[in-house]
Motif scaffolding. Structure first.
Motif, PDB file in Angstrom:
ATOM      1  N   TYR A  77       6.873   6.733   1.818  1.00 41.85           N
ATOM      2  CA  TYR A  77       7.412   5.516   1.356  1.00 41.85           C
ATOM      3  C   TYR A  77       7.242   3.929   1.440  1.00 41.85           C
ATOM      4  O   TYR A  77       7.094   3.040   0.271  1.00 41.85           O
ATOM      5  N   THR A  78       7.883   3.456   1.939  1.00 45.38           N
ATOM      6  CA  THR A  78       7.609   2.255   2.595  1.00 45.38           C
ATOM      7  C   THR A  78       6.912   1.309   2.705  1.00 45.38           C
ATOM      8  O   THR A  78       6.186   0.196   2.347  1.00 45.38           O
ATOM      9  N   CYS A  79       5.999   2.456   3.300  1.00 47.03           N
ATOM     10  CA  CYS A  79       4.166   1.893   3.869  1.00 47.03           C
ATOM     11  C   CYS A  79       3.479   1.441   2.932  1.00 47.03           C
ATOM     12  O   CYS A  79       3.428   0.126   2.402  1.00 47.03           O
ATOM     13  N   LEU A  80       3.884   1.950   1.636  1.00 48.75           N
ATOM     14  CA  LEU A  80       3.095   2.517   0.587  1.00 48.75           C
ATOM     15  C   LEU A  80       3.821   1.168  -0.881  1.00 48.75           C
ATOM     16  O   LEU A  80       2.617   0.453  -0.837  1.00 48.75           O
ATOM     17  N   GLY A  81       4.744   1.018  -0.163  1.00 46.86           N
ATOM     18  CA  GLY A  81       5.992  -0.333  -1.270  1.00 46.86           C
ATOM     19  C   GLY A  81       5.373  -1.083  -0.637  1.00 46.86           C
ATOM     20  O   GLY A  81       4.937  -2.623  -1.702  1.00 46.86           O
ATOM     21  N   TYR A  82       5.355  -2.110   0.668  1.00 40.96           N
ATOM     22  CA  TYR A  82       4.752  -2.882   0.976  1.00 40.96           C
ATOM     23  C   TYR A  82       3.158  -3.149   0.690  1.00 40.96           C
ATOM     24  O   TYR A  82       3.092  -4.456   0.161  1.00 40.96           O
ATOM     25  N   ILE A  83       2.424  -2.023   0.475  1.00 43.43           N
ATOM     26  CA  ILE A  83       1.145  -2.049   0.982  1.00 43.43           C
ATOM     27  C   ILE A  83       0.890  -2.767  -0.922  1.00 43.43           C
ATOM     28  O   ILE A  83       0.112  -3.258  -1.472  1.00 43.43           O
ATOM     29  N   ILE A  84       1.026  -1.978  -2.116  1.00 42.72           N
ATOM     30  CA  ILE A  84       1.238  -1.802  -3.382  1.00 42.72           C
ATOM     31  C   ILE A  84       1.763  -3.082  -3.933  1.00 42.72           C
ATOM     32  O   ILE A  84       1.208  -4.303  -4.383  1.00 42.72           O
ATOM     33  N   THR A  85       3.177  -3.366  -3.403  1.00 42.26           N
ATOM     34  CA  THR A  85       3.673  -4.495  -3.905  1.00 42.26           C
ATOM     35  C   THR A  85       2.536  -6.035  -3.290  1.00 42.26           C
ATOM     36  O   THR A  85       2.767  -6.967  -3.798  1.00 42.26           O
ATOM     37  N   SER A  86       2.266  -6.238  -2.104  1.00 42.65           N
ATOM     38  CA  SER A  86       1.055  -6.933  -1.554  1.00 42.65           C
ATOM     39  C   SER A  86      -0.185  -7.645  -2.470  1.00 42.65           C
ATOM     40  O   SER A  86      -0.519  -8.164  -2.724  1.00 42.65           O
ATOM     41  N   THR A  87      -0.197  -6.590  -2.793  1.00 37.92           N
ATOM     42  CA  THR A  87      -1.714  -5.893  -3.529  1.00 37.92           C
ATOM     43  C   THR A  87      -1.450  -6.592  -5.228  1.00 37.92           C
ATOM     44  O   THR A  87      -2.451  -7.721  -5.166  1.00 37.92           O
ATOM     45  N   SER A  88       0.126  -6.413  -5.398  1.00 39.44           N
ATOM     46  CA  SER A  88       0.321  -6.963  -6.594  1.00 39.44           C
ATOM     47  C   SER A  88      -0.257  -8.155  -6.675  1.00 39.44           C
ATOM     48  O   SER A  88      -0.179  -8.853  -7.746  1.00 39.44           O
ATOM     49  N   LEU A  96       4.407  -2.715   9.456  1.00 41.63           N
ATOM     50  CA  LEU A  96       5.124  -1.808  10.392  1.00 41.63           C
ATOM     51  C   LEU A  96       4.719  -1.089  11.363  1.00 41.63           C
ATOM     52  O   LEU A  96       5.472  -0.241  11.371  1.00 41.63           O
ATOM     53  N   LYS A  97       4.191  -1.947  11.439  1.00 38.57           N
ATOM     54  CA  LYS A  97       3.752  -0.099  12.861  1.00 38.57           C
ATOM     55  C   LYS A  97       4.778   0.282  14.011  1.00 38.57           C
ATOM     56  O   LYS A  97       4.561   0.840  14.271  1.00 38.57           O
ATOM     57  N   ASP A  98       5.611  -0.746  14.299  1.00 38.02           N
ATOM     58  CA  ASP A  98       6.613   0.129  15.324  1.00 38.02           C
ATOM     59  C   ASP A  98       7.390   1.456  14.081  1.00 38.02           C
ATOM     60  O   ASP A  98       7.887   1.534  14.917  1.00 38.02           O
ATOM     61  N   ASN A  99       7.713   0.927  13.283  1.00 42.14           N
ATOM     62  CA  ASN A  99       7.889   2.449  12.246  1.00 42.14           C
ATOM     63  C   ASN A  99       7.257   3.721  12.695  1.00 42.14           C
ATOM     64  O   ASN A  99       7.573   4.816  12.703  1.00 42.14           O
ATOM     65  N   PHE A 100       5.393   3.125  13.249  1.00 43.90           N
ATOM     66  CA  PHE A 100       4.587   4.369  12.462  1.00 43.90           C
ATOM     67  C   PHE A 100       4.213   5.354  14.483  1.00 43.90           C
ATOM     68  O   PHE A 100       4.598   5.864  14.600  1.00 43.90           O
ATOM     69  N   GLU A 101       4.965   4.079  15.417  1.00 45.74           N
ATOM     70  CA  GLU A 101       4.586   4.456  16.483  1.00 45.74           C
ATOM     71  C   GLU A 101       5.392   4.705  17.305  1.00 45.74           C
ATOM     72  O   GLU A 101       5.826   5.979  18.198  1.00 45.74           O
ATOM     73  N   ILE A 106      -3.672  -3.718   3.244  1.00 49.05           N
ATOM     74  CA  ILE A 106      -3.283  -2.331   3.704  1.00 49.05           C
ATOM     75  C   ILE A 106      -3.229  -3.015   5.361  1.00 49.05           C
ATOM     76  O   ILE A 106      -2.194  -2.175   6.084  1.00 49.05           O
ATOM     77  N   ILE A 107      -3.723  -3.086   5.776  1.00 43.67           N
ATOM     78  CA  ILE A 107      -4.364  -3.707   7.431  1.00 43.67           C
ATOM     79  C   ILE A 107      -3.326  -4.059   7.641  1.00 43.67           C
ATOM     80  O   ILE A 107      -2.932  -4.333   8.881  1.00 43.67           O
ATOM     81  N   PHE A 108      -2.804  -5.222   7.005  1.00 42.58           N
ATOM     82  CA  PHE A 108      -1.686  -6.659   7.352  1.00 42.58           C
ATOM     83  C   PHE A 108      -0.339  -5.518   7.423  1.00 42.58           C
ATOM     84  O   PHE A 108       0.625  -5.869   7.404  1.00 42.58           O
ATOM     85  N   GLN A 109       0.049  -4.549   6.549  1.00 43.95           N
ATOM     86  CA  GLN A 109       1.420  -4.148   6.138  1.00 43.95           C
ATOM     87  C   GLN A 109       1.631  -3.465   6.756  1.00 43.95           C
ATOM     88  O   GLN A 109       2.472  -2.610   7.225  1.00 43.95           O
ATOM     89  N   VAL A 164      15.036   4.225   6.519  1.00 45.48           N
ATOM     90  CA  VAL A 164      15.457   2.645   6.904  1.00 45.48           C
ATOM     91  C   VAL A 164      13.831   2.144   7.708  1.00 45.48           C
ATOM     92  O   VAL A 164      12.718   2.928   7.951  1.00 45.48           O
ATOM     93  N   ALA A 165      13.093   0.206   7.563  1.00 53.30           N
ATOM     94  CA  ALA A 165      12.274   0.008   7.418  1.00 53.30           C
ATOM     95  C   ALA A 165      12.822  -1.031   8.748  1.00 53.30           C
ATOM     96  O   ALA A 165      13.635  -2.011   7.808  1.00 53.30           O
ATOM     97  N   VAL A 166      11.849  -0.909   9.943  1.00 53.44           N
ATOM     98  CA  VAL A 166      12.040  -2.012  10.477  1.00 53.44           C
ATOM     99  C   VAL A 166      11.420  -2.542  11.356  1.00 53.44           C
ATOM    100  O   VAL A 166       9.772  -2.709  11.378  1.00 53.44           O
ATOM    101  N   SER A 167      11.196  -4.103  11.411  1.00 52.09           N
ATOM    102  CA  SER A 167      10.033  -5.103  11.765  1.00 52.09           C
ATOM    103  C   SER A 167      10.794  -5.921  13.315  1.00 52.09           C
ATOM    104  O   SER A 167      11.739  -6.302  12.431  1.00 52.09           O
ATOM    105  N   ASN A 168       9.743  -6.109  13.738  1.00 51.25           N
ATOM    106  CA  ASN A 168       9.779  -7.532  14.685  1.00 51.25           C
ATOM    107  C   ASN A 168      10.308  -9.186  13.765  1.00 51.25           C
ATOM    108  O   ASN A 168       9.776  -9.206  12.304  1.00 51.25           O
TER     109      ASN A 168
END
Length: 328
Positions: free
Chosen positions: A103-114, A163-168, A156-159, A181-185
């Motif tokens: 949900y977090t990743c899709l939210g970031y991707i779609i908002t960025s695309t918009s 958020l890569k830390d959340n997937f790792e 898609i690639i940028f977001q 929670v979604a965290v990033s450096n």
């Protein structure tokens, strides 16, 4: 000190491992459901109408309308994501860590695309008004398709990188069960701030200001030319009305965009972690509400859109030859 009996937990059976459910009045909860549900209905319905209209009628298959179609698609998915936001009204997340990250990743991707689609629309209008003689050669259907595809792919690639830390390490930042929670450096947050907010805002403002200046100068030149030849009074009134309408439209686009995006980035990027929970629902609603306004700003002002809605509502769109209809 509060006891476990006095505290309402998201998962009572887990005791100390569960998050505490924030205390909210019944009125606040009902109003939140009404507002979020309204945004979902408006965003999905209005953008779906735009998608059907531009996709179905061949006369609307132009480079500019292709950008509007891409914007409508991204805003349509933003509306669908609001279903997850409704689940957070009571302050608890029940769908697990994987769905939270999705949900977090899709939210970031779609908002960025918009946001990217809005920048492309600004560029299209800039070329159309400031360089009208070169518009047909610079802005072609194929080039617009490439730009739209790159917009989605790059978002898609940028977001994912942000958020890569959340997937790792999924769920590593979750302090209790029932939290999303979604965290990033710091570097990722700074890059997202520049590329998803500051950069697009600067581009949109610069392009729209340039478009406005050129449009006003062209209107004044036309007024001076026509006034010297024909009726002065009526032409003056008409031109002044067109200048006011252009200023109002451009102002609404820029102001609405800033009003909807600024609270989100101010709240989320001022914090150490970007926590998506009930306390941040207001800024998320503001961000998502922009998806309801985009089809109104970019589509409802076009007469052909109102005509297409009539064809859709009356089911004339189901006729075999309806895609060839003359709607312009």
């Amino acid at each position: 000190m509060e006891t476990l009996e006095e505290v309402e937990l998201c998962f009572p059976q887990l005791l100390n491992m569960s998050c505490k459910r924030p205390k909210r009045s019944h009125f606040e909860i009902i109003m939140s459901y009404i507002i979020l549900s309204s945004i979902i209905v408006l965003s999905t319905t209005l953008n779906l109408l735009v998608i059907i209209t531009i996709s179905h009628f061949k006369q609307l298959h132009t480079p500019t309308n292709l950008l509007l179609l891409s914007l409508a698609v991204s805003d349509f998915f933003v509306g669908l994501l609001m279903f997850f936001q409704i689940m957070l009204i009571d302050g608890c997340w029940y769908l697990g860590t994987f769905i939270c990250m999705l949900y977090t990743c899709l939210g970031y991707i779609i908002t960025s695309t918009s946001v990217g689609n809005m920048v492309l629309i600004c560029a299209d209008r800039y070329v159309a008004i400031c360089h009208p003689l070169h518009y047909s050669t610079k802005v072609t259907q194929k080039r617009v398709q490439v730009c739209v595809s790159l917009c989605w792919i790059c978002s898609i690639i940028f977001q994912i990188l942000v958020l890569k830390d959340n997937f790792e390490q999924p769920g590593s930042a979750i302090s209790c069960i029932g939290e999303c929670v979604a965290v990033s450096n710091y570097i990722a947050e700074l890059a997202d701030l520049i590329l998803s907010f500051i950069g697009p805002v600067i581009v949109i403002i610069v392009l729209y200001m340039r478009v406005f200046v050129v449009a006003v100068s062209q209107a004044r030149a036309m007024r001076s030319h026509i006034v010297a030849v024909t009726l002065q009074g009526s032409v003056k009134v008409n031109v002044k009305k067109s200048e006011i309408k252009a200023a109002r439209t451009l102002g609404v686009v820029v102001v609405v965009f800033l009003i909807c995006l600024c609270p989100y980035y101010i709240v989320f990027l001022s914090a150490q972690d970007a926590i998506i929970n009930a306390s941040s629902s207001f800024v998320i609603c503001m961000l998502y509400f922009n998806s309801c306004l985009n089809p109104i700003i970019y589509a409802f002002f076009y007469p052909w859109f109102r005509k297409c809605i009539k064809l859709i509502v009356t089911l004339e769109i189901l006729r075999p030859d309806s895609c060839e209809a003359n709607i312009l």
